[in-house]
Enzyme design. Structure first.
Site, PDB file in Angstrom:
ATOM      1  N   ARG A 268       0.886  -1.181   0.000  1.00 46.88           N
ATOM      2  CA  ARG A 268       0.000   0.000   0.000  1.00 46.88           C
ATOM      3  C   ARG A 268       0.910   1.212   0.000  1.00 46.88           C
ATOM      4  O   ARG A 268       1.686   1.415   0.949  1.00 46.88           O
ATOM      5  CB  ARG A 268      -0.903  -0.021   1.230  1.00 46.88           C
ATOM      6  CG  ARG A 268      -1.626   1.296   1.467  1.00 46.88           C
ATOM      7  CD  ARG A 268      -2.724   1.182   2.500  1.00 46.88           C
ATOM      8  NE  ARG A 268      -3.855   0.463   1.945  1.00 46.88           N
ATOM      9  CZ  ARG A 268      -5.080   0.463   2.472  1.00 46.88           C
ATOM     10  NH1 ARG A 268      -5.328   1.146   3.578  1.00 46.88           N
ATOM     11  NH2 ARG A 268      -6.055  -0.225   1.907  1.00 46.88           N
TER      12      ARG A 268
ATOM     13  N   ASP B 143     -17.372   6.267  -1.620  1.00 48.77           N
ATOM     14  CA  ASP B 143     -16.102   6.215  -0.889  1.00 48.77           C
ATOM     15  C   ASP B 143     -15.923   7.594  -0.250  1.00 48.77           C
ATOM     16  O   ASP B 143     -16.647   8.549  -0.559  1.00 48.77           O
ATOM     17  CB  ASP B 143     -14.961   5.891  -1.871  1.00 48.77           C
ATOM     18  CG  ASP B 143     -13.591   5.774  -1.197  1.00 48.77           C
ATOM     19  OD1 ASP B 143     -13.535   5.627   0.032  1.00 48.77           O
ATOM     20  OD2 ASP B 143     -12.577   5.855  -1.919  1.00 48.77           O
TER      21      ASP B 143
ATOM     22  N   CYS C 125     -16.517   0.995   0.350  1.00 50.81           N
ATOM     23  CA  CYS C 125     -15.283   0.247   0.644  1.00 50.81           C
ATOM     24  C   CYS C 125     -14.887   0.365   2.108  1.00 50.81           C
ATOM     25  O   CYS C 125     -14.159  -0.479   2.617  1.00 50.81           O
ATOM     26  CB  CYS C 125     -14.161   0.731  -0.266  1.00 50.81           C
ATOM     27  SG  CYS C 125     -13.804   2.493  -0.094  1.00 50.81           S
TER      28      CYS C 125
ATOM     29  N   HIS D 108      -7.133   0.650  -6.495  1.00 56.89           N
ATOM     30  CA  HIS D 108      -7.307  -0.248  -5.339  1.00 56.89           C
ATOM     31  C   HIS D 108      -7.888  -1.564  -5.878  1.00 56.89           C
ATOM     32  O   HIS D 108      -9.056  -1.908  -5.626  1.00 56.89           O
ATOM     33  CB  HIS D 108      -8.229   0.406  -4.320  1.00 56.89           C
ATOM     34  CG  HIS D 108      -8.168  -0.200  -2.951  1.00 56.89           C
ATOM     35  ND1 HIS D 108      -7.354  -1.269  -2.612  1.00 56.89           N
ATOM     36  CD2 HIS D 108      -8.844   0.124  -1.804  1.00 56.89           C
ATOM     37  CE1 HIS D 108      -7.522  -1.575  -1.336  1.00 56.89           C
ATOM     38  NE2 HIS D 108      -8.418  -0.751  -0.831  1.00 56.89           N
TER      39      HIS D 108
ATOM     40  N   GLN E 233      -9.696  -4.263  -3.716  1.00 55.67           N
ATOM     41  CA  GLN E 233     -11.013  -3.789  -3.287  1.00 55.67           C
ATOM     42  C   GLN E 233     -12.056  -4.089  -4.371  1.00 55.67           C
ATOM     43  O   GLN E 233     -13.153  -4.574  -4.085  1.00 55.67           O
ATOM     44  CB  GLN E 233     -10.963  -2.287  -3.009  1.00 55.67           C
ATOM     45  CG  GLN E 233     -12.291  -1.683  -2.605  1.00 55.67           C
ATOM     46  CD  GLN E 233     -12.745  -2.125  -1.225  1.00 55.67           C
ATOM     47  OE1 GLN E 233     -12.019  -1.980  -0.269  1.00 55.67           O
ATOM     48  NE2 GLN E 233     -13.948  -2.663  -1.117  1.00 55.67           N
TER      49      GLN E 233
ATOM     50  N   ARG F 204     -13.265  -8.920   1.437  1.00 52.20           N
ATOM     51  CA  ARG F 204     -11.881  -8.484   1.173  1.00 52.20           C
ATOM     52  C   ARG F 204     -10.901  -9.651   1.338  1.00 52.20           C
ATOM     53  O   ARG F 204      -9.928  -9.764   0.598  1.00 52.20           O
ATOM     54  CB  ARG F 204     -11.492  -7.332   2.113  1.00 52.20           C
ATOM     55  CG  ARG F 204     -12.251  -6.017   1.890  1.00 52.20           C
ATOM     56  CD  ARG F 204     -11.988  -5.439   0.499  1.00 52.20           C
ATOM     57  NE  ARG F 204     -10.568  -5.415   0.167  1.00 52.20           N
ATOM     58  CZ  ARG F 204      -9.679  -4.511   0.622  1.00 52.20           C
ATOM     59  NH1 ARG F 204     -10.080  -3.530   1.400  1.00 52.20           N
ATOM     60  NH2 ARG F 204      -8.410  -4.563   0.268  1.00 52.20           N
TER      61      ARG F 204
END
Ligand code: CP
Ligand code: NVA
Length: 310
Positions: free
Chosen positions: A94, A217, A256, A126, A129, A284
């Protein structure tokens, strides 16, 4: 071995395979092996989902904070990647800048390393996700093709991976963002090449009408500046029960997470009967497990270990 830096790295067939793997019993490509999970930013879902996914694949996760290795401070990004590849079969990261992922993968490919790099969120995308998102839609509606997702909010990393994943899966997509927070020229170019049923708008109601899924989001992503200016700009882009009603009686809500109740979503919508956000969060882990297995060479119905599959 497949690097997954962008959702498009999977391609439509690869994405379909990943979704199939996500619903299958866990293969064991990592028995006795390690996976490095590097985080430059905080995480609740991704870290825990990925650690448990590695355990389910038979491996051992080692989570590392960015400051521990000091990317381009203590040593170069390339040297960090090559060091982690000495001990691990896969690197998940990340990162603040997507370029860090490209540099990691570039260094490993140049060194002839077979260790794949998986994006666990960058400023650009992402992808793990998006896999969990599609898995949740598939579970809800029994399939993807022909379903429509309306994303309301910032056309950010999460939005970008989601839009491309939907288009690769034969889904319709509507994106409503305030002026100035919509798609980049590159987004328009890339999605035009993918083709399919996609509409960009600055009107949430237009996007929501007839959609199967409303998705949002945060308005201020990690690394974004000027939070107050953003909150002002996104006024009117909150998903509430009224917007869910415009979508239709069977529409569901995805987010998310983390959520900011009262900003991008109301408490009533998030906690209401049409919210699927906790199932999405649980997915996830299944999504990460499938992406890792795929990156290591596992295919649906194929041999259960990367070694046998390659
Ligand atoms: N959705 C998501 O990536 O959550 P975290 O930032 O908590 O990992
Ligand atoms: N767009 C958000 C997603 C968090 C999971 C961010 O980048 O902070």
């Amino acid at each position: 071995m497949t690097d997954v830096l962008r959702i498009s790295d999977l391609g439509p067939d690869g994405l379909a395979s990943v979704l199939e793997l996500a619903s299958a019993p866990a293969p064991q490509p990592l028995a006795g092996r390690g996976v490095a999970l590097l985080f430059e930013y905080p995480s609740a879902r991704t870290r825990n989902a990925c650690e448990m996914a590695v355990v389910q694949l038979g491996g051992h996760p080692v989570t590392i904070r960015g400051e521990e290795v000091g990317l381009d401070k203590r040593e170069t990004v390339e040297d960090v990647a090559r060091t982690l590849a000495c001990f691990h079969d896969l690197i998940g990261a990340r990162v603040a800048s997507h370029e860090t992922l490209s540099r990691m993968a570039g260094a490993l490919r140049a060194a002839g390393s077979p260790v794949p790099v998986v994006n666990l969120l960058s400023d650009l995308e992402h992808p793990t996700q998006a896999v969990a998102d599609l898995l949740t839609v598939e579970q809800e509606f029994g399939g993807l093709a022909g379903r429509t997702v309306a994303y309301i909010g910032d056309a950010n990393n999460v939005c970008r991976s989601l839009v491309e994943a939907c288009l690769m899966s034969g889904m319709g997509v509507r994106v409503a963002s305030p002026d100035g927070f919509g798609p980049t020229d590159e987004d328009l170019e890339r999605t035009a090449k993918l083709g399919g049923d996609l509409r960009w708008t600055n009107r949430p109601e237009e996007a929501a009408e007839g959609a199967d899924v409303l998705y949002t989001d945060v308005w201020v992503s990690m690394g974004d500046g000027d939070a107050e200016e953003r909150r002002r700009a996104f006024t009117g882009f909150t998903i509430d029960e009224r917007l869910l009603d415009i979508a239709g009686a069977d529409a569901v809500l995805l987010h998310c997470l983390p959520a900011h109740r009262g900003e991008e979503v109301t408490e009533a919508a998030l906690e209401g009967p049409r919210s699927r956000v906790w199932r999405q969060a649980a997915n996830r882990m299944h999504g990460a497990r499938a992406v890792f297995a795929y990156a290591l060479g596992v295919r649906p119905g194929g041999p259960a270990t990367a070694g046998e599959a390659s």
